[in-house]
Design an enzyme around this catalytic site. Structure first.
Site, PDB file in Angstrom:
ATOM      1  N   THR A  77     -13.017   0.758  -3.222  1.00  0.00           N
ATOM      2  CA  THR A  77     -12.318   1.154  -2.006  1.00  0.00           C
ATOM      3  C   THR A  77     -13.247   1.948  -1.083  1.00  0.00           C
ATOM      4  OG1 THR A  77     -10.289   2.203  -1.203  1.00  0.00           O
ATOM      5  CG2 THR A  77     -11.441   3.302  -3.012  1.00  0.00           C
ATOM      6  N   PHE A 137     -11.787  -1.424   4.770  1.00  0.00           N
ATOM      7  CA  PHE A 137     -10.799  -0.710   5.572  1.00  0.00           C
ATOM      8  C   PHE A 137     -10.877  -1.145   7.032  1.00  0.00           C
ATOM      9  CE2 PHE A 137      -9.445   3.358   3.174  1.00  0.00           C
ATOM     10  CZ  PHE A 137      -9.370   2.652   1.989  1.00  0.00           C
ATOM     11  N   ASP A 148       0.863  -1.177   0.000  1.00  0.00           N
ATOM     12  CA  ASP A 148       0.000   0.000   0.000  1.00  0.00           C
ATOM     13  C   ASP A 148       0.900   1.227   0.000  1.00  0.00           C
ATOM     14  OD1 ASP A 148      -2.212   1.611   0.126  1.00  0.00           O
ATOM     15  OD2 ASP A 148      -2.561   1.316   2.268  1.00  0.00           O
ATOM     16  N   LYS A 160      -9.511   1.973  -9.319  1.00  0.00           N
ATOM     17  CA  LYS A 160      -9.943   2.089  -7.931  1.00  0.00           C
ATOM     18  C   LYS A 160     -11.029   3.158  -7.818  1.00  0.00           C
ATOM     19  CE  LYS A 160      -7.433   1.996  -3.500  1.00  0.00           C
ATOM     20  NZ  LYS A 160      -6.128   2.319  -2.892  1.00  0.00           N
ATOM     21  N   GLU A 194      -6.412   5.064  -8.744  1.00  0.00           N
ATOM     22  CA  GLU A 194      -7.685   5.596  -8.285  1.00  0.00           C
ATOM     23  C   GLU A 194      -8.214   6.715  -9.168  1.00  0.00           C
ATOM     24  OE1 GLU A 194      -9.785   6.532  -4.010  1.00  0.00           O
ATOM     25  OE2 GLU A 194      -7.815   5.590  -4.191  1.00  0.00           O
TER      26      GLU A 194
END
Length: 327
Positions: free
Chosen positions: A157, A179, A18, A133, A97
């Site tokens: 996400t 998350f 990440d 994303k 993203e």
């Protein structure tokens, strides 16, 4: 010789970096990598990435753009260039993203996804190595549905609850990123406590619930736990399809030599409480999301945070290249 916790974990789970830190990715050599606006902004502040920034700006300027359009195009190109550099270091996929400001606009999200893939294609990167994303709003999930139907793979996400996970499964998205750490942070603040035992960690339990639901119903969407606060949280999800972990926690895992025990498997999942798998329309989705105050607050706050990170990058580039961002 005892294996590190990281190497043991890799026997159960695909480990993803990440990070947009190319040095860290080269060191840990994960299969996949994920990025987000905050990580791209942080990477853009590192002196070693000056050449990438300059090249992205030059490419955008060659398209005849100016003002805010020039800056926005530079950010898209820079984001893709980081992805290209990451893909040189890994064998798998990189998640890139879409601008979080588009999270409530299905058509704009689809268009931006295709713009990003077109940029990757300019560098010879095939779409099967890219995960687009997108935030797990209803509009974002519907954009993912369309993209997936066209063979474009997505990573949904800012996912904090079962309603979002169900809708993503209905849309047949490739991968979701629930998350963990942000859920823990929310409950610590809400309940005014500074610690949860790992077996009661609400972020860990949320991912376990989603994992059980997916495996019970043979849902093909991959689950990638994200946003970790400790290696204990990471190890508590050993066996999850994928786990995306920041470099500092990867380093801790690499130095830790505890025995890693499998925590999630399809067999474990079938022992959990069964949840009925009924498709969600927009009204049901919004109702379930609104009833989950944690998930609704964190989704909105996460989008705002990513929008702010992109705005910081806009300002950084505007200052660097002496451009009026509001032109």
């Amino acid at each position: 010789m005892t294996q590190s916790a990281l190497n043991q974990l890799k026997q159960f789970t695909t480990i993803v970096a990440d990070s947009s830190d190319l040095t860290a990715i080269e060191k840990f050599r994960p299969l996949d990598a994920t990025t987000n606006p905050s990580l791209i902004t942080a990477a853009a502040n590192q002196p070693e990435n000056t050449a990438l920034i300059e090249a992205a700006f030059t490419q955008a300027k060659e398209e005849g753009l100016s003002g805010s359009k020039l800056i926005e195009r530079t950010i898209d190109i820079l984001t893709v260039r980081f992805g290209v550099e990451i893909l040189k270091l890994i064998e798998g996929r990189v998640s890139t993203e879409v601008d979080a400001a588009l999270s409530y606009d299905t058509a704009a999200t689809i268009a931006k996804a295709k713009e990003l893939l077109a940029l990757y294609a300019q560098y010879g990167i095939l779409s099967d190595r890219i995960l687009i994303k997108i935030a797990s709003t209803w509009e974002g999930i519907q954009a993912a549905r369309v993209l997936e139907a066209e063979g474009i793979h997505t990573n949904l996400t800012l996912l904090f609850g079962l309603a979002q996970a169900k809708a993503c499964a209905d849309a047949k998205v490739t991968l979701i990123s629930p998350f963990v750490g942000r859920i823990l942070d929310w409950f610590k603040k809400a309940e005014n406590v500074d610690h949860f035992p790992i077996d009661k960690d609400p972020g860990v339990l949320s991912v376990k619930q989603i994992y059980a639901f997916y495996k019970q119903h043979d849902i093909g969407t991959e689950i990638m736990g994200a946003s970790f606060r400790s290696i204990e949280q990471v190890l508590a999800l050993a066996g999850c399809d994928l786990l995306t972990v920041a470099p500092n926690l990867l380093a801790e895992l690499d130095q830790d030599q505890r025995d890693v025990v499998l925590q999630l498997s399809p067999d474990h999942a079938h022992a959990h409480t069964q949840h009925i798998n009924t498709p969600l329309d927009q009204t049901k989705f919004q109702t379930e999301l609104e009833q989950d105050r944690m998930a609704s607050e964190l989704l909105a706050g996460g989008i705002q945070g990513f929008v702010k990170a992109r705005e910081q990058l806009v300002n950084l580039l505007a200052q660097r290249f002496a451009i009026q961002a509001n032109n």
